[in-house]
Scaffold this motif. Structure first.
Motif, PDB file in Angstrom:
ATOM      1  N   ALA A 122       1.437  -3.978  15.415  1.00  0.00           N
ATOM      2  CA  ALA A 122       2.068  -2.606  15.338  1.00  0.00           C
ATOM      3  C   ALA A 122       1.753  -1.867  14.240  1.00  0.00           C
ATOM      4  O   ALA A 122       1.469  -0.737  14.106  1.00  0.00           O
ATOM      5  CB  ALA A 122       3.684  -3.031  15.416  1.00  0.00           C
ATOM      6  N   ASN A 123       1.687  -2.485  12.764  1.00  0.00           N
ATOM      7  CA  ASN A 123       1.243  -1.948  11.696  1.00  0.00           C
ATOM      8  C   ASN A 123      -0.071  -1.749  11.636  1.00  0.00           C
ATOM      9  O   ASN A 123      -0.489  -0.502  11.139  1.00  0.00           O
ATOM     10  CB  ASN A 123       1.553  -2.861  10.519  1.00  0.00           C
ATOM     11  N   ALA A 124      -0.917  -2.239  12.273  1.00  0.00           N
ATOM     12  CA  ALA A 124      -2.444  -1.848  12.285  1.00  0.00           C
ATOM     13  C   ALA A 124      -2.736  -1.138  13.454  1.00  0.00           C
ATOM     14  O   ALA A 124      -3.865  -0.518  13.782  1.00  0.00           O
ATOM     15  CB  ALA A 124      -3.235  -3.266  12.551  1.00  0.00           C
ATOM     16  N   GLY A 125      -1.789  -0.604  14.194  1.00  0.00           N
ATOM     17  CA  GLY A 125      -2.031   0.133  15.566  1.00  0.00           C
ATOM     18  C   GLY A 125      -2.864  -0.529  16.542  1.00  0.00           C
ATOM     19  O   GLY A 125      -3.443   0.234  17.500  1.00  0.00           O
ATOM     20  N   ALA A 126      -2.568  -1.498  16.566  1.00  0.00           N
ATOM     21  CA  ALA A 126      -3.140  -2.317  17.881  1.00  0.00           C
ATOM     22  C   ALA A 126      -2.157  -2.647  18.997  1.00  0.00           C
ATOM     23  O   ALA A 126      -1.716  -3.500  19.370  1.00  0.00           O
ATOM     24  CB  ALA A 126      -3.529  -3.971  17.302  1.00  0.00           C
ATOM     25  N   THR A 127      -2.289  -1.486  19.553  1.00  0.00           N
ATOM     26  CA  THR A 127      -1.176  -1.052  20.619  1.00  0.00           C
ATOM     27  C   THR A 127      -1.127  -2.411  21.687  1.00  0.00           C
ATOM     28  O   THR A 127      -0.010  -2.703  22.058  1.00  0.00           O
ATOM     29  CB  THR A 127      -1.438   0.192  21.315  1.00  0.00           C
ATOM     30  N   GLN A 128      -2.169  -2.497  22.466  1.00  0.00           N
ATOM     31  CA  GLN A 128      -2.064  -3.411  23.368  1.00  0.00           C
ATOM     32  C   GLN A 128      -1.906  -4.807  22.776  1.00  0.00           C
ATOM     33  O   GLN A 128      -1.280  -5.534  23.820  1.00  0.00           O
ATOM     34  CB  GLN A 128      -3.717  -3.384  24.218  1.00  0.00           C
ATOM     35  N   ASP A 183      -8.719  -3.737   8.134  1.00  0.00           N
ATOM     36  CA  ASP A 183      -9.371  -4.922   7.523  1.00  0.00           C
ATOM     37  C   ASP A 183      -8.425  -6.264   7.348  1.00  0.00           C
ATOM     38  O   ASP A 183      -8.882  -7.481   7.710  1.00  0.00           O
ATOM     39  CB  ASP A 183      -9.875  -4.401   6.167  1.00  0.00           C
ATOM     40  N   ALA A 184      -7.282  -6.230   6.929  1.00  0.00           N
ATOM     41  CA  ALA A 184      -6.159  -7.116   6.838  1.00  0.00           C
ATOM     42  C   ALA A 184      -5.980  -7.766   8.239  1.00  0.00           C
ATOM     43  O   ALA A 184      -6.025  -9.195   8.425  1.00  0.00           O
ATOM     44  CB  ALA A 184      -5.173  -6.725   6.251  1.00  0.00           C
ATOM     45  N   PHE A 185      -5.597  -6.852   9.303  1.00  0.00           N
ATOM     46  CA  PHE A 185      -5.500  -7.365  10.408  1.00  0.00           C
ATOM     47  C   PHE A 185      -6.582  -8.067  11.165  1.00  0.00           C
ATOM     48  O   PHE A 185      -6.467  -9.152  11.682  1.00  0.00           O
ATOM     49  CB  PHE A 185      -4.945  -6.271  11.200  1.00  0.00           C
ATOM     50  N   LEU A 186      -7.840  -7.602  10.899  1.00  0.00           N
ATOM     51  CA  LEU A 186      -9.079  -8.238  11.364  1.00  0.00           C
ATOM     52  C   LEU A 186      -9.221  -9.852  10.804  1.00  0.00           C
ATOM     53  O   LEU A 186      -9.467 -10.576  11.525  1.00  0.00           O
ATOM     54  CB  LEU A 186     -10.201  -7.550  10.800  1.00  0.00           C
ATOM     55  N   LYS A 187      -8.890  -9.823   9.416  1.00  0.00           N
ATOM     56  CA  LYS A 187      -8.928 -11.189   8.952  1.00  0.00           C
ATOM     57  C   LYS A 187      -7.699 -12.243   9.228  1.00  0.00           C
ATOM     58  O   LYS A 187      -8.187 -13.349   9.390  1.00  0.00           O
ATOM     59  CB  LYS A 187      -8.813 -10.980   7.148  1.00  0.00           C
ATOM     60  N   GLU A 188      -6.747 -11.552   9.679  1.00  0.00           N
ATOM     61  CA  GLU A 188      -5.604 -12.621   9.898  1.00  0.00           C
ATOM     62  C   GLU A 188      -5.528 -12.753  11.461  1.00  0.00           C
ATOM     63  O   GLU A 188      -4.955 -13.437  11.916  1.00  0.00           O
ATOM     64  CB  GLU A 188      -4.457 -11.651   9.546  1.00  0.00           C
ATOM     65  N   GLY A 230       0.865  -1.321   0.026  1.00  0.00           N
ATOM     66  CA  GLY A 230      -0.118   0.084   0.118  1.00  0.00           C
ATOM     67  C   GLY A 230       0.820   1.304   0.139  1.00  0.00           C
ATOM     68  O   GLY A 230       0.531   2.067  -0.778  1.00  0.00           O
ATOM     69  N   LEU A 231       2.087   1.450   0.789  1.00  0.00           N
ATOM     70  CA  LEU A 231       2.733   2.499   0.912  1.00  0.00           C
ATOM     71  C   LEU A 231       3.510   2.628  -0.350  1.00  0.00           C
ATOM     72  O   LEU A 231       3.528   3.900  -0.976  1.00  0.00           O
ATOM     73  CB  LEU A 231       3.890   2.169   1.932  1.00  0.00           C
ATOM     74  N   LEU A 232       3.797   1.575  -1.128  1.00  0.00           N
ATOM     75  CA  LEU A 232       4.436   1.672  -2.456  1.00  0.00           C
ATOM     76  C   LEU A 232       3.581   2.164  -3.719  1.00  0.00           C
ATOM     77  O   LEU A 232       3.959   3.133  -4.250  1.00  0.00           O
ATOM     78  CB  LEU A 232       5.177   0.143  -2.694  1.00  0.00           C
ATOM     79  N   ARG A 274      -7.694   1.797   6.296  1.00  0.00           N
ATOM     80  CA  ARG A 274      -8.930   0.785   6.065  1.00  0.00           C
ATOM     81  C   ARG A 274      -8.350  -0.723   5.763  1.00  0.00           C
ATOM     82  O   ARG A 274      -9.037  -1.552   6.159  1.00  0.00           O
ATOM     83  CB  ARG A 274     -10.058   1.535   5.553  1.00  0.00           C
ATOM     84  N   GLU A 275      -7.535  -0.600   4.544  1.00  0.00           N
ATOM     85  CA  GLU A 275      -7.131  -1.833   4.252  1.00  0.00           C
ATOM     86  C   GLU A 275      -6.264  -2.368   5.213  1.00  0.00           C
ATOM     87  O   GLU A 275      -6.349  -3.651   5.418  1.00  0.00           O
ATOM     88  CB  GLU A 275      -6.185  -1.488   2.914  1.00  0.00           C
ATOM     89  N   VAL A 276      -5.489  -1.865   5.839  1.00  0.00           N
ATOM     90  CA  VAL A 276      -4.572  -2.530   7.076  1.00  0.00           C
ATOM     91  C   VAL A 276      -5.307  -2.978   8.054  1.00  0.00           C
ATOM     92  O   VAL A 276      -5.139  -4.014   8.521  1.00  0.00           O
ATOM     93  CB  VAL A 276      -3.709  -1.267   7.365  1.00  0.00           C
TER      94      VAL A 276
END
Length: 280
Positions: free
Chosen positions: A221-227, A184-189, A28-30, A180-182
């Motif tokens: 960490a990438n998804a901002g899921a700090t805890q 969604d990806a974290f929720l799926k994985e 996504g960044l690229l 939002r893509e990130v």
């Protein structure tokens, strides 16, 4: 492995990472920088792609199954490895920022070293140093962004937010769609990553426990899921010390934090767009 058919006149980057969320972030960044990318899930897949295609740059994770990033890069640089472009620039991406890891990377032929979660600004600057002009206008936008606030050490502050919106947006180059893509990806994985970790700890599988905790920590960490990141980091520390009982004892807390994050993330995905804190 998910290679994209490569046009002869298209410059591409290869993203090598076993974690789907991390691949999603990098690609996504690229894309926001105007650069197309192929992906590989580990060093074996990467070498297969490099034997068929030429790439302008490689973003290489270090800790992967089958063939890790350090050994894959050593083979890329070796003569007779079958790689079309042995001198291709390679940037290491890792959550382990230890000086000895950095030195090991540089010794085997990496050109640069970035820590996860990856800052869009630092990534753009590294790419521009190694392949000037590759990112066109996207690098200028990323490089103009302020660095993200320095995160506290994992597990050090239970008052950190469940969802770090500002950090997620910074890593997404202030692109709500990518954020939002990130999410969604974290929720799926996340569920699969948790199950893999729990199984490895209960076996116990020493190598699998460390790898699973490390993978969940990086994705969080990438998804901002700090805890989730904090608890995963603690479990990874226990697993590296072979304290599997202590590590398994944190699984309940980890499951609770994953569910808390899911609730917050779903709320963000239902709202449009994802915004920084305090922004109307």
């Amino acid at each position: 492995m998910s290679p994209t058919q490569q046009d002869s006149d298209t410059v591409r980057v290869l993203v090598v990472d076993d974690n789907p969320v991390n691949r999603q972030v990098a690609v996504g960044l690229l894309r926001r920088m105007g650069v197309a990318a192929d992906t590989a899930e580990d060093g074996v897949d990467a070498l297969e792609l490099l034997a068929r295609n030429r790439y302008a740059l490689i973003l290489m994770d270090l800790q992967m199954p089958r063939l890790d990033g350090i050994e894959a890069t050593r083979q890329i640089r070796a003569s007779g490895a079958g790689v079309l472009e042995p001198a291709v620039p390679v940037i290491a991406l890792t959550a382990n920022a230890l000086p000895e890891i950095r030195m090991q990377c540089l010794a085997v032929g990496f050109n640069d070293f970035l820590t996860k979660p990856v800052s869009a600004r630092l990534l753009a600057e590294a790419i521009e140093r190694l392949v000037p002009g590759l990112t066109a206008g996207g690098a200028a936008h990323a490089s103009s962004m302020q660095a993200a606030p320095r995160a506290a050490a994992p597990g050090s502050d239970s008052t950190q937010p469940v969802l770090d919106r500002d950090g997620l947006l910074e890593r997404s180059m202030d692109d709500p769609a990518l954020a939002r893509e990130v999410l969604d990806a974290f929720l799926k994985e996340s569920a699969g990553l948790y199950v893999a970790l729990a199984r490895a700890l209960r076996a116990p599988n020493p190598e699998g426990s460390v790898a699973a905790a490390h993978s969940l920590r990086g994705a969080a960490a990438n998804a901002g899921a700090t805890q989730v990141r904090n608890v995963s980091a603690d479990i990874e520390t226990y697993a590296r010390a072979a304290e599997y009982g202590a590590a398994a004892g944190r699984l309940g807390e980890l499951a609770a934090q994953v569910e808390r994050f899911r609730e917050h993330a779903v709320a963000e995905l239902e709202a449009s767009p994802v915004r920084r804190s305090g922004v109307a």
